[in-house]
Design a protein around this motif. Structure first.
Motif: not given
Length: 327
Positions: A109-117, A193-211
């Motif tokens: 769940g964390c990986v899928i939502l992180t990559m999609v967002l 809730v913990i999943m949201l916390l993990v996604i919140w911390g992981a999304v920035p790295f994914v966004v910067i790399t994909l950008s």
């Protein structure tokens, strides 16, 4: 016949061919590096990894084959080699398999939502003005740089049943009453809730790399696809996505490894004592080792987790080799 007619003409010696002009000086050929040069350059890094991770890993493997508890820790009894008993005890435990399934579902769940967002935000940043992109990047870097303990404490306050701001805000919606609602009363809600916390911390790295990867997509290919009648989804699927595939594979693999190893978010959010419905492989191994004081079985669980992650790394390496062969 006159004398002038009887004289034989003099033979002219053949001319020697002129030597070819010298070739213009070209680029010097690059010197071939020896096969050991890359290893020589990697030697300092490998040495540090060996010193930092070598002994703990050897100690982990050793403990997983031993009976090691409080008596052995304090030196009252010697460690006893028991072979595969720790592994059989773990694999025969139904609770362990529940934890494995919960960890896989949580990580997926964390990986899928992180990559999609992350992909959606990265695509959005390509279509906004420069100052908006700058503000978003500043916010991403700030959230990415926040320590995990601080971020966990903030989320713990946001979802607090008595003083949480989220319950107060949601309760202002028509027909919603979440005053005093405990998000951690059940495992699925608390893990969400913990999943949201993990996604919140992981999304920035994914966004910067994909950008950064999106800047390498040739604009002429996208324009050619549009001229051929492809819409936005077609351009993304047939042009953007294949070019970003190596980056996506790398990010997905790293996300799986990180999310399978989540520990401080669960540990701190549950006050250092995660309930059984909140246990993941990392916290379960910790509890077996330092709460039950069965260090051998805790090491066996940790080693099984390492083997699972090595399987993920093997899949990643296979995909990267396939990509390299295609290129």
């Amino acid at each position: 016949m006159s004398a002038a007619d009887t004289t034989t003409p003099a033979k002219v010696p053949p001319t020697r061919p002129s030597p070819p002009p010298p070739a213009p000086p070209g680029r010097p050929r690059p010197k071939r590096t020896s096969a050991g040069t890359p290893w020589l350059l990697l030697a300092p890094c490998l040495l540090i990894l060996l010193l930092v991770m070598g002994y703990p890993l050897v100690r982990l493997v050793t403990l997983s084959f031993q009976k090691f508890g409080q008596s052995q820790l304090w030196g009252f009894q010697p460690a006893e080699n028991i072979g595969l008993d720790n592994f059989t005890g773990v694999l025969d435990d139904g609770e362990f398999w529940q934890v494995v399934v919960r960890t896989i579902v949580f990580a997926a769940g964390c990986v899928i939502l992180t990559m999609v967002l992350g992909m959606l935000i990265a695509l959005l940043l390509q279509r906004v003005s420069g100052w908006v992109k700058t503000l978003v990047n500043i916010a991403l870097v700030a959230s990415w740089g926040m320590p995990v303990i601080v971020a966990t404490t903030v989320f713990k306050w946001l979802f607090d049943s008595d003083y949480g701001i989220l319950n107060a805000v949601l309760s202002k919606l028509p027909g919603v009453d979440l005053i005093g609602h405990n998000w951690f009363a059940s495992g699925p809600q608390g893990l969400a809730v913990i999943m949201l916390l993990v996604i919140w911390g992981a999304v920035p790295f994914v966004v910067i790399t994909l950008s950064a990867g999106l800047t390498q997509v040739p604009a002429e290919l996208e324009e050619a696809a549009r001229l051929d009648g492809a819409g936005s989804w077609g351009v993304f699927r047939y042009v953007t996505l294949p070019i970003l595939k190596p980056i996506i594979v790398m990010l997905t693999t790293l996300s799986v490894i990180w999310d399978m190893g989540v520990f401080p978010q669960v540990f701190v959010m549950r006050g250092g004592h995660p309930e059984p419905e909140f246990q993941l492989l990392t916290t379960y191994s910790y509890d077996r080792a330092f709460v039950v004081n069965d260090y051998g079985q805790g090491s066996a669980i940790a080693l099984i987790t390492v083997l699972l992650l090595l399987g993920v790394v093997a899949v990643y390496m296979r995909q990267m080799l396939k990509i390299g062969e295609v290129e």
